[in-house]
Design a protein around this motif. Structure first.
Motif, mmCIF file in Angstrom:
data_model
loop_
_atom_site.group_PDB
_atom_site.id
_atom_site.type_symbol
_atom_site.label_atom_id
_atom_site.label_comp_id
_atom_site.label_asym_id
_atom_site.label_seq_id
_atom_site.Cartn_x
_atom_site.Cartn_y
_atom_site.Cartn_z
ATOM 1 N N THR A 272 0.829 -1.204 0.000
ATOM 2 C CA THR A 272 0.000 0.000 0.000
ATOM 3 C C THR A 272 0.864 1.256 0.000
ATOM 4 O OG1 THR A 272 -1.747 -1.160 1.213
ATOM 5 C CG2 THR A 272 -1.788 1.245 1.256
ATOM 6 N N ILE A 273 1.841 1.301 0.866
ATOM 7 C CA ILE A 273 2.733 2.465 0.951
ATOM 8 C C ILE A 273 3.509 2.641 -0.352
ATOM 9 C CG2 ILE A 273 4.736 3.432 2.153
ATOM 10 C CD1 ILE A 273 3.745 2.004 4.687
ATOM 11 N N SER A 274 3.975 1.546 -0.930
ATOM 12 C CA SER A 274 4.745 1.618 -2.178
ATOM 13 C C SER A 274 3.908 2.186 -3.317
ATOM 14 C CB SER A 274 5.267 0.222 -2.549
ATOM 15 O OG SER A 274 6.093 -0.298 -1.536
ATOM 16 N N CYS A 275 2.660 1.716 -3.445
ATOM 17 C CA CYS A 275 1.796 2.203 -4.523
ATOM 18 C C CYS A 275 1.446 3.681 -4.332
ATOM 19 C CB CYS A 275 0.522 1.360 -4.588
ATOM 20 S SG CYS A 275 0.793 -0.324 -5.198
ATOM 21 N N ILE A 276 1.253 4.099 -3.095
ATOM 22 C CA ILE A 276 0.954 5.510 -2.830
ATOM 23 C C ILE A 276 2.148 6.387 -3.220
ATOM 24 C CG2 ILE A 276 0.559 7.191 -0.988
ATOM 25 C CD1 ILE A 276 -1.178 5.105 0.404
ATOM 26 N N ILE A 277 3.344 5.924 -2.914
ATOM 27 C CA ILE A 277 4.538 6.690 -3.266
ATOM 28 C C ILE A 277 4.703 6.780 -4.782
ATOM 29 C CG2 ILE A 277 7.072 6.692 -3.150
ATOM 30 C CD1 ILE A 277 6.840 5.453 -0.366
ATOM 31 N N ILE A 278 4.475 5.663 -5.471
ATOM 32 C CA ILE A 278 4.677 5.621 -6.926
ATOM 33 C C ILE A 278 3.630 6.438 -7.669
ATOM 34 C CG2 ILE A 278 4.662 4.085 -8.935
ATOM 35 C CD1 ILE A 278 5.837 1.914 -7.093
ATOM 36 N N ARG B 124 -2.366 6.291 -14.748
ATOM 37 C CA ARG B 124 -3.673 6.062 -14.122
ATOM 38 C C ARG B 124 -4.214 4.688 -14.487
ATOM 39 N NH1 ARG B 124 -7.249 9.438 -11.727
ATOM 40 N NH2 ARG B 124 -5.801 11.136 -12.170
ATOM 41 N N VAL B 125 -4.105 4.339 -15.761
ATOM 42 C CA VAL B 125 -4.589 3.027 -16.218
ATOM 43 C C VAL B 125 -3.777 1.903 -15.572
ATOM 44 C CG1 VAL B 125 -4.811 1.524 -18.235
ATOM 45 C CG2 VAL B 125 -5.515 3.923 -18.385
ATOM 46 N N SER B 126 -2.463 2.090 -15.458
ATOM 47 C CA SER B 126 -1.613 1.075 -14.819
ATOM 48 C C SER B 126 -1.990 0.894 -13.352
ATOM 49 C CB SER B 126 -0.139 1.485 -14.924
ATOM 50 O OG SER B 126 0.258 1.587 -16.276
ATOM 51 N N ASN B 127 -2.267 1.994 -12.683
ATOM 52 C CA ASN B 127 -2.683 1.938 -11.280
ATOM 53 C C ASN B 127 -3.974 1.142 -11.127
ATOM 54 O OD1 ASN B 127 -3.094 2.470 -8.550
ATOM 55 N ND2 ASN B 127 -3.923 4.504 -8.912
ATOM 56 N N ILE B 128 -4.911 1.375 -12.018
ATOM 57 C CA ILE B 128 -6.194 0.671 -11.954
ATOM 58 C C ILE B 128 -6.012 -0.821 -12.197
ATOM 59 C CG2 ILE B 128 -8.431 0.428 -13.100
ATOM 60 C CD1 ILE B 128 -8.311 3.474 -13.628
ATOM 61 N N PHE B 129 -5.224 -1.166 -13.216
ATOM 62 C CA PHE B 129 -5.017 -2.587 -13.526
ATOM 63 C C PHE B 129 -4.297 -3.297 -12.377
ATOM 64 C CE2 PHE B 129 -2.473 -6.071 -15.306
ATOM 65 C CZ PHE B 129 -3.479 -6.825 -15.886
ATOM 66 N N PHE B 130 -3.247 -2.664 -11.847
ATOM 67 C CA PHE B 130 -2.479 -3.289 -10.768
ATOM 68 C C PHE B 130 -3.340 -3.475 -9.521
ATOM 69 C CE2 PHE B 130 0.312 -3.224 -7.078
ATOM 70 C CZ PHE B 130 1.245 -4.190 -7.428
ATOM 71 N N GLY B 131 -4.154 -2.473 -9.212
ATOM 72 C CA GLY B 131 -5.006 -2.557 -8.032
ATOM 73 C C GLY B 131 -5.994 -3.695 -8.089
ATOM 74 N N GLY B 132 -6.448 -4.049 -9.289
ATOM 75 C CA GLY B 132 -7.393 -5.151 -9.427
ATOM 76 C C GLY B 132 -6.733 -6.497 -9.631
ATOM 77 N N MET B 133 -5.565 -6.506 -10.309
ATOM 78 C CA MET B 133 -4.912 -7.763 -10.657
ATOM 79 C C MET B 133 -4.071 -8.328 -9.523
ATOM 80 S SD MET B 133 -1.565 -8.826 -11.502
ATOM 81 C CE MET B 133 -0.811 -7.301 -12.023
ATOM 82 N N ASN B 134 -3.405 -7.465 -8.768
ATOM 83 C CA ASN B 134 -2.445 -7.912 -7.770
ATOM 84 C C ASN B 134 -3.048 -8.903 -6.776
ATOM 85 O OD1 ASN B 134 -0.023 -7.701 -5.942
ATOM 86 N ND2 ASN B 134 -1.545 -6.708 -4.638
ATOM 87 N N TRP B 135 -4.258 -8.621 -6.290
ATOM 88 C CA TRP B 135 -4.839 -9.453 -5.239
ATOM 89 C C TRP B 135 -5.376 -10.777 -5.753
ATOM 90 C CZ3 TRP B 135 -3.107 -8.265 -0.839
ATOM 91 C CH2 TRP B 135 -2.754 -6.941 -0.560
#
Length: 384
Positions: free
Chosen positions: A130-136, A150-161
């Motif tokens: 969480t901290i890493s993604c907020i920093i990036i 923005r698109v990368s953030n959305i994809f990573f947030g859904g795919m990672n888990w």
């Protein structure tokens, strides 16, 4: 009550069994199941005889066992007599009702799974991520040069888990198969009670870390500032997690070998990720239909529609020099003063299905795959 060869070895409070064995010189190792430890001791004839003799010596002043029984028993004589006099009205196949089985198994599964799914390490990893993604991706501007971020953030947030949950859930059934077969042979509970208890107990546990991650990351990375869209975004992320868990249950229940089930689930997830619409925009001719087998495609499309298909999703056109050399601004191509979010979805090719169709498919996959997992488990749990 612990017995061996018809002789009493221990009788008393459950919590006192370990201390009693320790007093006799047999200390249970740390993190070792006390019941299994007692069974191991009683499988040794020498130790078994020592424990029988020790208990006999302990109760030499109470040869009938009446005093020790009265000390620990919670039942009265009247209760016992009423049960003895009760008529037998029917033959029961199970010692407990379905709801009793479900309740007890859910409690047991929750206690067992909580230590694994919500371990200190897993929570620490979630916080670190969480901290890493907020920093990036901190406060991504609504500007054309930052659309890809923005698109990368959305994809990573859904795919990672989906990776995280599948790697844990795929082992649920293979690790418990021996226990399940043993307890079913003794007709302790129905298979359906066991299966539903897994769903009920593990669901809130697997959703904890994704929720812990999504809430702060959403607002800190400046995704669409709309509370209704935030709630929808969180629901879709969690629905993607549940879908991933469904496939993990299916692979685990179908392929009971731990290594093989892990390998197959990983291969499936990698293929699903590639077909999800982020890495591969256009599949080769004749293979475009493959993307509809990826559940990530539906969750990713839904997340983009939530974030970009809104009047609030307006992106400032790039200023001179902000874009890489040779890349044309979307504003120049479309003669726009700002870029609407819907045009980004169209450029990504993820507007082929409306949002409600993506949602229906995701929910349908959750239900159908879990039903298939149950029948696979039912088949494999009957093995000798």
């Amino acid at each position: 009550m612990v017995m061996a060869d018809g002789h009493m070895v221990y009788f008393g409070e459950r919590a006192g069994a370990v201390d009693y064995l320790t007093d006799q010189g047999y200390k249970c190792p740390p993190n070792f199941n006390p019941a299994n430890y007692a069974l191991e001791l009683l499988n040794d004839n020498t130790i078994k005889q020592k424990l029988i003799n020790a208990y006999t010596h302990k109760t030499r002043d109470d040869p009938t066992g009446k005093q020790v029984v009265e000390k620990y028993s919670r039942r009265t004589h009247a209760d016992d007599q009423s049960k003895l006099n009760a008529p037998v009205t029917s033959e029961r196949h199970w010692e407990a009702t379905f709801l009793q089985q479900l309740s007890i198994l859910t409690e047991r599964t929750f206690k067992q799974s909580r230590k694994i799914i919500l371990s200190k390490i897993s929570i620490s990893l979630a916080i670190t991520l969480t901290i890493s993604c907020i920093i990036i991706w901190f406060q991504i501007p609504f500007a054309e040069p930052n659309i890809d971020d923005r698109v990368s953030n959305i994809f990573f947030g859904g795919m990672n888990w989906t990776f995280y949950v599948m790697s844990e859930s795929v082992l649920s059934f293979p690790l418990e198969l021996d226990m399940l077969m043993k307890e079913r042979q003794s007709r302790s509970y129905r298979l359906l009670s066991y299966y539903l208890s897994k769903q009920i107990a593990e669901l809130p546990l697997v959703l904890f870390n994704p929720t812990l991650f999504t809430i702060p990351v959403y607002w800190a990375t400046n995704l669409l500032p709309d509370f209704g869209r935030f709630v929808a975004y969180l629901i879709v992320v969690l629905l993607g997690v549940i879908t991933s868990q469904s496939f993990a249950y299916f692979f685990g229940a179908t392929i009971m070998d731990i290594q093989n089930s892990m390998a197959i689930s990983l291969i499936y997830l990698l293929i699903t990720m590639l077909l999800g619409g982020f890495y591969v925009k256009q599949l080769p001719t004749g293979l475009n239909w493959l993307k509809y087998f990826s559940f990530l495609k539906y969750s990713y499309s839904l997340l983009l529609q939530i974030q970009l298909d809104s009047p609030k999703a307006q992106f400032r056109c790039a200023r001179p020099g902000e874009l890489p050399a040779g890349q044309l601004s979307m504003c120049n191509v479309g003669d726009m003063s700002s870029i609407p979010g819907i045009s980004i979805i169209e450029n990504l090719g993820l507007n082929d299905l409306p949002w409600y169709a993506n949602l229906i498919v995701l929910i349908g996959l959750c239900f159908v795959v879990r039903v298939l997992a149950y029948f696979s488990l039912r088949k494999n749990s009957r093995r000798d």
